[in-house]
Scaffold this motif. Sequence first.
Motif, PDB file in Angstrom:
ATOM      1  N   UNK A  66       0.845  -1.194   0.000  1.00 31.76           N
ATOM      2  CA  UNK A  66       0.000   0.000   0.000  1.00 31.76           C
ATOM      3  C   UNK A  66       0.879   1.241   0.000  1.00 31.76           C
ATOM      4  N   UNK A  67       0.482   2.225  -0.790  1.00 37.19           N
ATOM      5  CA  UNK A  67       1.109   3.545  -0.808  1.00 37.19           C
ATOM      6  C   UNK A  67       0.139   4.539  -0.187  1.00 37.19           C
ATOM      7  N   UNK A 148      -6.107  12.021   2.979  1.00 37.17           N
ATOM      8  CA  UNK A 148      -5.128  10.989   2.652  1.00 37.17           C
ATOM      9  C   UNK A 148      -5.656  10.151   1.486  1.00 37.17           C
ATOM     10  N   UNK A 149      -4.745   9.620   0.690  1.00 43.09           N
ATOM     11  CA  UNK A 149      -5.092   8.679  -0.377  1.00 43.09           C
ATOM     12  C   UNK A 149      -4.326   7.391  -0.124  1.00 43.09           C
ATOM     13  N   UNK A 150      -5.026   6.266  -0.168  1.00 40.95           N
ATOM     14  CA  UNK A 150      -4.396   4.971   0.027  1.00 40.95           C
ATOM     15  C   UNK A 150      -4.530   4.151  -1.249  1.00 40.95           C
ATOM     16  N   UNK A 151      -3.404   3.677  -1.765  1.00 40.15           N
ATOM     17  CA  UNK A 151      -3.358   2.869  -2.973  1.00 40.15           C
ATOM     18  C   UNK A 151      -2.999   1.442  -2.558  1.00 40.15           C
ATOM     19  N   UNK A 152      -3.957   0.514  -2.656  1.00 42.24           N
ATOM     20  CA  UNK A 152      -3.767  -0.875  -2.262  1.00 42.24           C
ATOM     21  C   UNK A 152      -3.586  -1.701  -3.527  1.00 42.24           C
ATOM     22  N   UNK A 153      -2.452  -2.341  -3.658  1.00 45.99           N
ATOM     23  CA  UNK A 153      -2.145  -3.101  -4.871  1.00 45.99           C
ATOM     24  C   UNK A 153      -2.434  -4.586  -4.678  1.00 45.99           C
ATOM     25  N   UNK A 154      -2.869  -5.219  -5.769  1.00 42.75           N
ATOM     26  CA  UNK A 154      -3.222  -6.631  -5.723  1.00 42.75           C
ATOM     27  C   UNK A 154      -4.696  -6.815  -5.433  1.00 42.75           C
ATOM     28  N   UNK A 155      -5.237  -8.021  -5.669  1.00 45.78           N
ATOM     29  CA  UNK A 155      -6.672  -8.256  -5.450  1.00 45.78           C
ATOM     30  C   UNK A 155      -7.088  -7.914  -4.024  1.00 45.78           C
ATOM     31  N   UNK A 156      -8.162  -7.138  -3.897  1.00 46.64           N
ATOM     32  CA  UNK A 156      -8.688  -6.720  -2.594  1.00 46.64           C
ATOM     33  C   UNK A 156     -10.127  -7.213  -2.436  1.00 46.64           C
ATOM     34  N   UNK A 157     -10.388  -8.413  -2.964  1.00 43.28           N
ATOM     35  CA  UNK A 157     -11.751  -8.909  -3.007  1.00 43.28           C
ATOM     36  C   UNK A 157     -12.341  -9.246  -1.661  1.00 43.28           C
ATOM     37  N   UNK A 158     -11.515  -9.498  -0.634  1.00 40.32           N
ATOM     38  CA  UNK A 158     -12.063  -9.911   0.651  1.00 40.32           C
ATOM     39  C   UNK A 158     -12.695  -8.742   1.397  1.00 40.32           C
ATOM     40  N   UNK A 159     -11.942  -7.677   1.613  1.00 46.05           N
ATOM     41  CA  UNK A 159     -12.446  -6.546   2.376  1.00 46.05           C
ATOM     42  C   UNK A 159     -13.045  -5.448   1.501  1.00 46.05           C
ATOM     43  N   UNK A 160     -12.526  -5.272   0.296  1.00 44.33           N
ATOM     44  CA  UNK A 160     -12.955  -4.133  -0.523  1.00 44.33           C
ATOM     45  C   UNK A 160     -13.931  -4.516  -1.611  1.00 44.33           C
ATOM     46  N   UNK A 161     -14.095  -5.819  -1.848  1.00 41.18           N
ATOM     47  CA  UNK A 161     -15.263  -6.229  -2.596  1.00 41.18           C
ATOM     48  C   UNK A 161     -15.117  -6.416  -4.081  1.00 41.18           C
TER      49      UNK A 161
END
Length: 819
Positions: A66-67, A148-161
Motif C-alpha cells: 500500500x502507498x 489521505x489517499x491509500x493505494x492498495x495493490x493486488x486483489x482486494x476482493x475480501x475486504x474491498x469487494x
Amino acid sequence: MMFTSRRAVILTVAAAVAFGLPGQTWAQAKKKAGDKPEAGMEVGVEEITVTAEKREESLQETPVSVTAITSEAIEEKGIRDVIDLGQVAPNLHMHPNVGGSTGVTVNMRGVIRTDPIITNQPKVGLYTDGVYIAKSSAANAELSDIERIEVLRGPQGTLWGRNANGGAVNFITKKPTSEKSISAKTEVGNYEQFKGSVILNTPVIGKGGLAESEGFGTLNLRQVADYRSRDGFYDNTGDYYTDPTTGRKQRGGSGDFANLDRVATSTSLRWEPAKSATIDYNFEYRRHVENPSASQLTYVYPNAPGAQPLVPYIEADRADAIANNSLLENDVTRGPYRQQVNHGNARAHTVTAAFDLAKPDESSNVTLKSISSYRTFTQQEDQDVDGSPLHYGDFELHHDVAYWSQELQLLGTFPRLKWVLGGYYYGEHGDEQSGQVLYGGATNLAYNDVFNVRSYAPYAQGTYTFPFLDDRLSLTLGVRYTQEQVHHGKQYSCYAIMVPDRNNPGQFTNICNVGIPSFKNFSVAHGRAFGGWDAVSPMGSIAFQATDDFMFYVRASRGFQSGGFNGRATTEEAFAQNYDPETLEAYEGGIKSQWLDNRLQVNASMFFSDYHDLQVAVFRASQYGGAVSTLQNAASANIWGSELEVVAVPLRGIEASVTYGYIDPTYKEFMEQALDAMGNPVLDSQGNPERIDVSDQRQFVLTPKHAVTVGLSYTAPPTDRGTFSAHMDTYWQDDVVFLVDEHYVNNQGDYGLLNGRVQLAGIPLQHGSLDVAVFAHNLLDRKYRTFGVDFGPQLGWAVNQYGDPRTFGLQLAYNFTAS
C-alpha cells in the motif's frame, strides 16, 4: 525520451542517492556529534496511519502493498485530480477516457478495463471514504479537501469487494472538527487557468457553536466550494460551418478543445451524540460544461482508398490547432448537426455511522459501522474522432446512472485477535445511448442499453498474533462470498450502411434491414437469475515483525470480476452471448523497513498473478458495421512484477524519495474470432465461427514495463516571515500500446516529465496567515500521447489524444483559525 528529460531524471536520481541513501560513515558522524533533535523537530520519515484493513494501523505494520499519500504530499506534488495519481504510486497508471477529461482508465499491476462503456465495471476499485465509485466516466474528481489517499495493490476482493482484481484506491476526505477555521485559495496560470476554493469549518452545536445541548451532543460542519476553469489547449479552427439551408456560417463543433469549466461543492456534518457514537453525513455535487479532448489524426492507411482525403490533416505530433467540426446528427428529426460536448453532473449522499458496542479494557473494543450511499450522474460526450473538418467519424454518447450501496461492519480488537465481519449490498440502474455516423452518413448506427445490477456479499477477516516469538508472528485469513444479478436490455438501430450495388455500377444500396442478419434492427433483453454469477474470494497472509523496524510478509489472494453482456453488440446473437466472470490469483511477498534511526524507509514487494478467463476489450472496425469494442473471455495470462518505495530524510528539512514499478505480463492463451480482410467472421467447414490462438500477437494495454518517480524536497527552518520550501519530481515510463491488437501506428514510446513547486507558507497577517507558491507541470513541455484509437485498414485512420503541455502558475492561500 528527449535528452533534456533524461538529463533531468539522472540529475534528480543522483541528488536522491546523494541525500537519501547515506552510508555508514555519515551515520557514525551523526552519532559522534551527539545530534539530538529538539522536541517537535525530530529528523525522520513521517509515520502514516492507514485503514487498508478497515481499521487504523501504522503503514509500516500493515502487511499489504500500500502507498499512502498525505494531504501535504498532495499539495507538494501538485495532485489536482484523480488522473494525476498515475505518476505517484508504483505500478499505478491513470489515463483519461477517450472524449473527455472527467473519465478515468485505471491500470494497476497490468489489470485494466480499457473500454469505458457504462455497462462494464472497472477492474480497479475507486472509493471515497469506503464508498465504491462504480463507474469510470465521472471518476476524475477534483481533490480539494483530501486527508489521505491509500493505494492498495493486488486483489482486494475480501475486504474491498467486487471488481477489485487489480487493487483499490481509497480517498479519505477531511472531516468536520470543533474548531472555527476558514481557508481560501486562488490559483492563476497560463492558458488562463483559474482555480478558486473556499473551505469553512465550524461547530454548529456544542462549545463555540450556535447552541449547546448536552443531550444532543456536538454537531460540526465542513463546507467546501470549488471552481476550476481553463482555456482549451488546442484551438479549434474548424469551429464554424455553412448551414446548407440558409448559406450562413454557424457555430460548429465546439470551442477550443480540452478546456475546463468545473464546479464542485461538498457539505459534511459530523454528529457525535455521545462519546461512543459518531455519525457522518456528506453531500457532494459536481458539474462540468466542457469541450471534449482533441482527437488528432496521426495516421492514414495508404491501402484504404476511402480515407485518403484525410491525409492533409495528419499531425505527427501534438498540434496547437485542429480543424475539427460539428457532428452529423444520426437522428434527422433533431436537425442536421450537433455540437461536440463533454457535459455532465454528479450527486452523492453518504451516511457513515460508527458505534462502540463494548470496551472491556484499554486494549479491546467492539465497533459497529454502517456505510450507506446513493450516487447519480449524467454525462454527454459527443466528439469528432477523425481529427479533420471532414465528416468521417462522428460519435455520440449519453448515459444516466444511479447506484447505491449499504455496508455493515462489526469490528473487534483484542490483544491477540483483530477481526471484522461484514455484509455488503450494491445496486445500480442506468441507460446509455450511443451512435456512430461514418463517412458523411454512409454508415449510421445507434445503440440504446438499459441495465440493472444487484450484488450481495458477506465477508470476514481476522488477524491472530501467536503467543511466541515475542508476539512478532501473525496470521491473517479472510474470505468473501459474492452473488451477482445482471439484467440488460438493448436496442440496436441500423439507419444506413451504404455499399456498392453489384447490379448497378456507380450506385449504392442501404443494406440495413434487407435480410442480412448482421445488420437487422433488434430490441431484446437478457438477464441472469439471482446467483447466476457467484464467487468465493479468499485471502491469507503471514507477517513476521523481525525487529521493531523490519517486517516481512507473504500473501495469497483471489480476485473476482463479474460477468455481463456486451453493450456494443451489433447483432442479437452477439448480445445473447454474455461474457463470463474472470478470476485472478495473486501471490506476493514484501518487506517494510526503517533504517538509520528512521531516516531511511524502504518498502518493497514482488508478486505473481495467474489470470483466468481474462475479460479483454477487443476493438474491431468494419467499413460496414462501424467501430465496435466488445468484451471477450479471450485469454489467460501470467503477470510478474515488483515495486520499490524509498523515502530518506538525511538532514532536517531534506527529503528524497524514489518509487519504481516493474511489470512483465504474458498471455498464455488468447483465443479470438478469425476475421477476413474486411473484418467479417471466418467460418469453418461446418459453418461455425472459427477461433484461433493469437497470444503471440496481442499486447497488454497501457502497461509500461518500467516506471520510475524521483522526488526531492527541501523545507527551511521556520522564521517569523514564514517557512520556505521547494519540491521537484520527475517521472519516467517505458513505452505502451493503446489497443490489445495494436497495429503500431499510434502507440507511445518512453517519455519523462518534470514538475516543480516553490512555496513560502505561513506568512503572518493581522488575522490568519498567507501561503504563496509558484508551480510548474511538464516543465520541459514533453509531447506524449495518453491514448489512441487505431481504426485499422477497414476504416483507414488512427487518432490520438495527448497529455497536457507545460502549465505553470501562481497560488495564493489564506488560512484563518479562531483562537
